[in-house]
Design a protein around this motif. Structure first.
Motif, PDB file in Angstrom:
ATOM      1  N   ALA A   1       0.840  -1.207   0.000  1.00 30.95           N
ATOM      2  CA  ALA A   1       0.000   0.000   0.000  1.00 30.95           C
ATOM      3  C   ALA A   1       0.871   1.252   0.000  1.00 30.95           C
ATOM      4  N   GLU A   2       1.958   1.247   0.753  1.00 31.06           N
ATOM      5  CA  GLU A   2       2.870   2.394   0.799  1.00 31.06           C
ATOM      6  C   GLU A   2       3.533   2.610  -0.565  1.00 31.06           C
ATOM      7  N   ARG A   3       3.937   1.513  -1.223  1.00 35.95           N
ATOM      8  CA  ARG A   3       4.561   1.594  -2.539  1.00 35.95           C
ATOM      9  C   ARG A   3       3.593   2.185  -3.564  1.00 35.95           C
ATOM     10  N   LEU A   4       2.329   1.709  -3.533  1.00 37.25           N
ATOM     11  CA  LEU A   4       1.326   2.226  -4.460  1.00 37.25           C
ATOM     12  C   LEU A   4       1.051   3.713  -4.207  1.00 37.25           C
ATOM     13  N   ALA A   5       1.054   4.107  -2.943  1.00 34.84           N
ATOM     14  CA  ALA A   5       0.809   5.525  -2.598  1.00 34.84           C
ATOM     15  C   ALA A   5       1.926   6.411  -3.106  1.00 34.84           C
ATOM     16  N   THR A   6       3.163   5.953  -3.063  1.00 32.77           N
ATOM     17  CA  THR A   6       4.285   6.763  -3.523  1.00 32.77           C
ATOM     18  C   THR A   6       4.358   6.814  -5.044  1.00 32.77           C
ATOM     19  N   GLU A   7       3.853   5.771  -5.742  1.00 30.05           N
ATOM     20  CA  GLU A   7       3.846   5.741  -7.210  1.00 30.05           C
ATOM     21  C   GLU A   7       2.829   6.721  -7.760  1.00 30.05           C
TER      22      GLU A   7
END
Length: 191
Positions: free
Chosen positions: A184-190
């Protein structure tokens, strides 16, 4: 109505059988003669020390209540001296006659004699009447003192067989949550 007299005095070895019956739920579980011997030893230690005293209150010549007074520190971490009034007890027939007040008066006097600023007491947790009495006298709860047999504590500390599957399952669930959080954190930063 006749007025009975209250007398406060230091306990003697002759008081041991009566004190053993008063403190029957507080002394070690043993033969009654051993309990009396324990109380005799406590009274003897009190007579030989300035840091311990067993006080008895008599109501019209009969032992009505008692308290064990000891000079200790306020706690193992707070080294300020304090008089601990252990197990102030009154026989049921003598309650509401001022015996409890006389016991706590003895504790306050003992503290004053020794220049000590605090008095603490140990009473049964489940005794609502005793707890309310101490609260009316201004003694506030500071800690809860809990006791368990060593075997019971050990059984609760050591993981039991059959729980290893649950422990393994909870580790898998925690790992899955961590992976979801990281995704979820990775998707938010993308974005």
């Amino acid at each position: 109505m006749s007025r009975y007299s209250l007398t406060t005095r230091v306990a003697t070895r002759d008081d041991a059988p009566v004190l053993a019956s008063l403190w029957t739920d507080s002394v070690r579980r043993a033969d009654p003669s051993e309990q009396v011997a324990d109380i005799e030893q406590i009274v003897k230690n009190g007579a030989a020390s300035v840091e311990q005293r067993v006080m008895v209150v008599e109501y019209d010549g009969q032992v009505a209540g008692a308290v064990l007074l000891r000079i200790l520190t306020l706690s193992p971490l707070n080294l300020e001296p304090c008089v601990h009034a252990f197990y102030p007890r009154v026989f049921v027939d003598f309650r509401r006659h001022g015996v409890g007040h006389a016991l706590m008066e003895a504790a306050a006097s003992y503290a004053e004699e020794n220049g000590i600023l605090h008095v603490a007491t140990a009473i049964p947790y489940g005794s609502r009447e005793a707890n309310r009495f101490m609260a009316r006298l201004g003694l506030a709860p500071v800690a809860t003192y809990r006791v368990a047999p060593t075997g019971v504590l050990r059984s609760r500390l050591v993981p039991q067989r059959g729980k290893t599957a649950l422990d393994g399952r909870s580790k898998v669930l925690a790992a899955r949550r961590s992976l979801r959080r990281a995704r979820a954190e990775r998707l938010a930063t993308e974005e």
